[in-house]
Scaffold this motif. Sequence first.
Motif, PDB file in Angstrom:
ATOM      1  N   VAL A  74       0.870  -1.179   0.000  1.00 13.39           N
ATOM      2  CA  VAL A  74       0.000   0.000   0.000  1.00 13.39           C
ATOM      3  C   VAL A  74       0.904   1.226   0.000  1.00 13.39           C
ATOM      4  CG1 VAL A  74      -1.822   1.249   1.211  1.00 13.39           C
ATOM      5  CG2 VAL A  74      -1.751  -1.263   1.301  1.00 13.39           C
ATOM      6  N   PHE A  76       1.094   5.101   0.079  1.00  7.47           N
ATOM      7  CA  PHE A  76       0.195   6.160   0.534  1.00  7.47           C
ATOM      8  C   PHE A  76       0.978   7.349   1.047  1.00  7.47           C
ATOM      9  CE2 PHE A  76       1.556   4.201   4.355  1.00  7.47           C
ATOM     10  CZ  PHE A  76       1.393   5.128   5.362  1.00  7.47           C
ATOM     11  N   CYS A  83      -6.038   8.761   0.734  1.00  8.54           N
ATOM     12  CA  CYS A  83      -5.333   7.686   1.455  1.00  8.54           C
ATOM     13  C   CYS A  83      -5.978   7.447   2.814  1.00  8.54           C
ATOM     14  CB  CYS A  83      -3.861   8.043   1.641  1.00  8.54           C
ATOM     15  SG  CYS A  83      -2.965   8.286   0.097  1.00  8.54           S
ATOM     16  N   THR A 106       5.281   4.655   2.478  1.00  9.75           N
ATOM     17  CA  THR A 106       5.095   6.067   2.165  1.00  9.75           C
ATOM     18  C   THR A 106       6.368   6.603   1.503  1.00  9.75           C
ATOM     19  OG1 THR A 106       4.390   8.207   3.074  1.00  9.75           O
ATOM     20  CG2 THR A 106       5.868   6.894   4.433  1.00  9.75           C
ATOM     21  N   VAL A 149      -1.470   8.936  -5.368  1.00 11.07           N
ATOM     22  CA  VAL A 149      -1.641   8.030  -4.239  1.00 11.07           C
ATOM     23  C   VAL A 149      -3.112   8.054  -3.843  1.00 11.07           C
ATOM     24  CG1 VAL A 149       0.698   8.118  -3.315  1.00 11.07           C
ATOM     25  CG2 VAL A 149      -0.918   9.859  -2.618  1.00 11.07           C
ATOM     26  N   PRO A 150      -3.630   7.033  -3.259  1.00  9.12           N
ATOM     27  CA  PRO A 150      -2.991   5.776  -2.907  1.00  9.12           C
ATOM     28  C   PRO A 150      -2.858   4.847  -4.115  1.00  9.12           C
ATOM     29  CG  PRO A 150      -5.296   5.674  -2.312  1.00  9.12           C
ATOM     30  CD  PRO A 150      -5.048   7.067  -2.842  1.00  9.12           C
TER      31      PRO A 150
END
Length: 179
Positions: A74, A76, A83, A106, A149-150
């Motif tokens: 994931v 984000f 997100c 991230t 993002v995400p």
Amino acid sequence: MRKIFWLTILFSLPAAGLYAQEKKDTLTKKEQAADTLKPYQKYPKLPAFNIRLMDSVTIFNTYNIPAGKKTMLVFFSPDCGHCQSLIKHLCKKMDSLENVQFYMITPIHSMRELRNFYENYHLADFKNIQLAGRDYEFFFTTFYGIKVVPDLVLYDEHKKLIKLFEGNVSVTELYKYTH
């Protein structure tokens, strides 16, 4: 004789350059299509790259993600509204995704922001969220061609790509691919 030699060299160089430029046109359609693929499409196995964990010291390499379960990366941003919305929905439905191990990644945000995000959404409460960390080498954005993002990337039990979800995605959509 030398003049002829140098004139021959002089006139043959541009012709050699033209030939080199024509290489692209001689590629087959399949080769041209492969030339436009993003790295994750060319190499569908889960790549090995580094993630700096929230303690700001430990480095985790994705090579160490165990096979045997589906894996969701994931990508984000802690300050992204989309997100945050995605994580809220994921947390509400996490029991339906218990067969998937999640790795929260991230880009350039501070570890403080990441820790706050992790704590605010109580991500430690979910046993299938394996870790959260920072892609300090910016591998993810390059390899997957990330623009927004995400983004979520799903791999099967053998670490082979199933699907890249770009932007907002519903838990219902994720469920289709994880079961």
